[in-house]
Design an enzyme around this catalytic site. Sequence first.
Site, PDB file in Angstrom:
ATOM      1  N   ARG A  27      -2.928 -10.846  -3.344  1.00 50.15           N
ATOM      2  CA  ARG A  27      -4.680 -11.312  -3.898  1.00 50.15           C
ATOM      3  C   ARG A  27      -4.266 -13.015  -4.154  1.00 50.15           C
ATOM      4  O   ARG A  27      -5.501 -13.957  -4.523  1.00 50.15           O
ATOM      5  CB  ARG A  27      -4.696 -10.598  -5.040  1.00 50.15           C
ATOM      6  CG  ARG A  27      -5.400  -9.240  -3.622  1.00 50.15           C
ATOM      7  CD  ARG A  27      -5.130  -8.257  -5.979  1.00 50.15           C
ATOM      8  NE  ARG A  27      -6.674  -8.431  -6.327  1.00 50.15           N
ATOM      9  CZ  ARG A  27      -7.514  -7.447  -6.689  1.00 50.15           C
ATOM     10  NH1 ARG A  27      -7.417  -6.407  -5.773  1.00 50.15           N
ATOM     11  NH2 ARG A  27      -8.708  -8.133  -7.282  1.00 50.15           N
ATOM     12  N   TRP A  75      -3.991 -14.848 -12.060  1.00 47.68           N
ATOM     13  CA  TRP A  75      -4.795 -16.442 -11.223  1.00 47.68           C
ATOM     14  C   TRP A  75      -5.214 -16.692 -12.630  1.00 47.68           C
ATOM     15  O   TRP A  75      -6.550 -16.543 -12.971  1.00 47.68           O
ATOM     16  CB  TRP A  75      -5.714 -15.869 -10.151  1.00 47.68           C
ATOM     17  CG  TRP A  75      -6.063 -16.782  -8.358  1.00 47.68           C
ATOM     18  CD1 TRP A  75      -5.204 -17.124  -8.550  1.00 47.68           C
ATOM     19  CD2 TRP A  75      -7.350 -17.484  -9.137  1.00 47.68           C
ATOM     20  NE1 TRP A  75      -6.127 -17.793  -7.998  1.00 47.68           N
ATOM     21  CE2 TRP A  75      -6.802 -18.384  -8.696  1.00 47.68           C
ATOM     22  CE3 TRP A  75      -7.708 -17.541 -10.185  1.00 47.68           C
ATOM     23  CZ2 TRP A  75      -7.783 -19.543  -8.640  1.00 47.68           C
ATOM     24  CZ3 TRP A  75      -9.083 -18.707 -10.319  1.00 47.68           C
ATOM     25  CH2 TRP A  75      -9.401 -19.272  -8.654  1.00 47.68           C
ATOM     26  N   ASN A 101      -8.306  -8.182 -15.361  1.00 47.44           N
ATOM     27  CA  ASN A 101      -9.175  -9.364 -14.958  1.00 47.44           C
ATOM     28  C   ASN A 101     -10.578  -9.836 -14.822  1.00 47.44           C
ATOM     29  O   ASN A 101     -11.578  -8.683 -15.192  1.00 47.44           O
ATOM     30  CB  ASN A 101      -9.112  -8.438 -13.296  1.00 47.44           C
ATOM     31  CG  ASN A 101      -8.155  -7.631 -12.342  1.00 47.44           C
ATOM     32  OD1 ASN A 101      -7.133  -8.554 -13.648  1.00 47.44           O
ATOM     33  ND2 ASN A 101      -7.869  -7.595 -11.182  1.00 47.44           N
ATOM     34  N   GLU A 487     -14.022 -23.740  10.830  1.00 42.64           N
ATOM     35  CA  GLU A 487     -13.634 -22.162  10.882  1.00 42.64           C
ATOM     36  C   GLU A 487     -11.943 -23.366  10.901  1.00 42.64           C
ATOM     37  O   GLU A 487     -10.822 -22.612   9.788  1.00 42.64           O
ATOM     38  CB  GLU A 487     -13.841 -21.265  10.623  1.00 42.64           C
ATOM     39  CG  GLU A 487     -12.867 -19.510  10.741  1.00 42.64           C
ATOM     40  CD  GLU A 487     -12.587 -19.793   9.952  1.00 42.64           C
ATOM     41  OE1 GLU A 487     -13.034 -20.086   8.508  1.00 42.64           O
ATOM     42  OE2 GLU A 487     -11.915 -18.394   9.375  1.00 42.64           O
ATOM     43  N   LYS A 491      -8.858 -23.031   8.034  1.00 40.09           N
ATOM     44  CA  LYS A 491      -7.483 -22.569   8.264  1.00 40.09           C
ATOM     45  C   LYS A 491      -6.322 -23.363   8.536  1.00 40.09           C
ATOM     46  O   LYS A 491      -5.635 -23.571   7.277  1.00 40.09           O
ATOM     47  CB  LYS A 491      -7.233 -21.876   9.878  1.00 40.09           C
ATOM     48  CG  LYS A 491      -8.474 -20.422  10.187  1.00 40.09           C
ATOM     49  CD  LYS A 491      -7.846 -19.434   9.417  1.00 40.09           C
ATOM     50  CE  LYS A 491      -8.125 -18.686   8.019  1.00 40.09           C
ATOM     51  NZ  LYS A 491      -9.558 -18.685   7.486  1.00 40.09           N
ATOM     52  N   GLU A 494      -6.137 -24.323   4.725  1.00 41.77           N
ATOM     53  CA  GLU A 494      -5.623 -23.174   3.312  1.00 41.77           C
ATOM     54  C   GLU A 494      -4.168 -23.369   3.779  1.00 41.77           C
ATOM     55  O   GLU A 494      -3.211 -22.893   2.790  1.00 41.77           O
ATOM     56  CB  GLU A 494      -6.511 -22.369   3.863  1.00 41.77           C
ATOM     57  CG  GLU A 494      -7.775 -21.760   3.501  1.00 41.77           C
ATOM     58  CD  GLU A 494      -8.480 -19.952   4.128  1.00 41.77           C
ATOM     59  OE1 GLU A 494      -9.361 -20.109   2.909  1.00 41.77           O
ATOM     60  OE2 GLU A 494      -8.599 -20.199   5.218  1.00 41.77           O
ATOM     61  N   HIS A 510     -21.446 -40.733  13.391  1.00 42.39           N
ATOM     62  CA  HIS A 510     -21.909 -41.359  12.330  1.00 42.39           C
ATOM     63  C   HIS A 510     -20.760 -41.122  11.022  1.00 42.39           C
ATOM     64  O   HIS A 510     -21.349 -40.755  10.107  1.00 42.39           O
ATOM     65  CB  HIS A 510     -23.329 -40.181  11.735  1.00 42.39           C
ATOM     66  CG  HIS A 510     -23.786 -40.397  12.458  1.00 42.39           C
ATOM     67  ND1 HIS A 510     -24.972 -41.259  13.259  1.00 42.39           N
ATOM     68  CD2 HIS A 510     -24.779 -39.170  12.988  1.00 42.39           C
ATOM     69  CE1 HIS A 510     -26.189 -41.131  13.671  1.00 42.39           C
ATOM     70  NE2 HIS A 510     -25.711 -40.096  14.242  1.00 42.39           N
TER      71      HIS A 510
END
Length: 614
Positions: A27, A75, A101, A487, A491, A494, A510
């Site tokens: 997570r 986190w 949490n 996407e 990826k 990340e 542009h």
Amino acid sequence: MCGIVGYVGKRNAYPILIKGLHRLEYRGYDSAGVALLNPQGTLHIYKAKGKVADLEAVAKGKDTTGTIGIAHTRWATHGEPNEINAHPHYSESEQLAIIHNGIIENYAVLKQGLMQHGYSFKSETDTEVLIQLIEYTKNKDRLELKQAVQLALSQVIGAYAIAILDKAHPDTLIAARKGSPLVVGVGKDEYFLGSDASPIVEYTDKVIYLEDEEIVVLTQGKEPEITTIDNVPKTPEVKTLELTISQLEKGGYPHFMLKEIFEQPHTIADAMRGRVNTEMEKIRIAGFIDNKERFMNAKRIIITACGTSWHAGLVGMYAIEEFAEIPVEVEYSSEFRYRKPVIHPDDIVIAISQSGETADTLAAIQMAKAKGAFIFSICNVIGSSIPRLSDSGCYTHVGPEIGVASTKAFTAQVCVLIMLAMLIGRAKETLSAERYRALVHELERIPDKISTVLKQNERIQDIAKEFRYALNCLYLGRGYNYPIALEGALKLKEISYIHAEGYPAAEMKHGPIALISQAMPVVVIAPRCSTYEKILSNIQEIKARKGRVLAIVTEGDEEVSKISDFVMTIPETEECLTPLLSVILLQLLAYHIAVVKGCDVDQPRNLAKSVTVE
Ligand code: G6P
């Protein structure tokens, strides 16, 4: 994002809690901690910054006995990731311990009030404020812990999933939730607690999903006692988990992400199972059948999602507009929820979420529902909050996705959206019977075509070596493959920490064209489709400026291949289905670049799998 594990029973809690924390590592987190209570009422807390392995090192050689315990991966939201801010937190008297949490939004006001009553705080967290508030409430009115928790929670604004231990009751654990998920595992004479089912599944397949504003008291040897915050008793509904342990393990792959990329021929087949029927030349989605008229009469469809799911929504927009001729807007949930959107009764809101728990998407559908919209959700985690709040929906059925970078969930979301677009289009007769049949047959061929694409894995590994030193990367695509450019760039960002941007290919002129040089690779998705000639010109423009091009082309392509530096291929397919093939190559590319750079692929820094805070 933060993970919760709890245990109440006769066994030694520590190994169960540590194993549970490892299961929740996917997570995303930055510190971890555990609290253990033994039958004599001795409470030990161990915490560490970093990984669960660091926590194990801290606890090594110390007293880890106790048949009841709570554990947490944090986190950071309030206060930096360090040992002091890590959970569990003690109350002032160290009589109570909590893990949490979510976010307590009014913590500052509550903290001030408590300080006036002489309470002091060791950490910067909102969580410590909550446990102090519970203790203060308990002592002030001489309440039982459960009552104090109920009263304290009624003063709290925000989201929480909490678990609390009390030295005075060394056989009992109290947990509660609002806006953050919590699952109780029901074993033989023992209970487990998890922020999802992954820490529970190896012990029992019987679970209770707590609802918002519910509190559960878990006492060894007694039935679970569930009430609302207002003390209304609830009957626990025990459900059977579909999750299996093997789904949570790597199965011989070095990383979950690679395993999940390679699972896609099967997961796409699973997303279509029972839905695509090539003999009857039909698609069947129960959530569509039940609401067919509503879909046919929809004046507008609003898709709301975050991250990778938002990209799937963009592909869905192209398909719904093409096949069903309904205007579609694709919204970031975080923006949509805070705008004052005009929503009509004949609008449909489609929420897309792998986890089904993303806080912004959840809030977006709550807002849209309050305005009278019909909510259809496309989610992966069965029984999660978003599908439960929706009027109807469709699961993607890809099994647990552990790698933080979403892969198999994305392709299944796209597949479901295309099926839905075809169904609406056929019902409205904006999609011809002939085209519909052709698409049904082509959908069935997609799993095999994905297997073909995956055969390029080793070649992509070589290409990745060429790209490892890039600092920036541009991804271009048009039409159905513009969202795939976004996407692909996401990826790469990340997991390899290389800055990457996705752009509609023609927009390059542009702005981004100013960046073109040999130092910045440009990935161009250029399959044979309606904009092929246009994208060919875009590639010429890059080459004229000495850019290095990695192109994705259709097998047998000559023109783009001739002028590109590197080429990856996809088999011929319907234009709307090309994203399901091209994205696989970009997943592999990002994966191999991250591996060659030595990055932590499954747990990239700062990222969380399930973003349960806004
Ligand atoms: C996080 C994850 C992404 C995901 C996004 C939306 O950022 O790291 O992989 O796309 O949340 O999550 P959802 O569960 O709503 O699809």
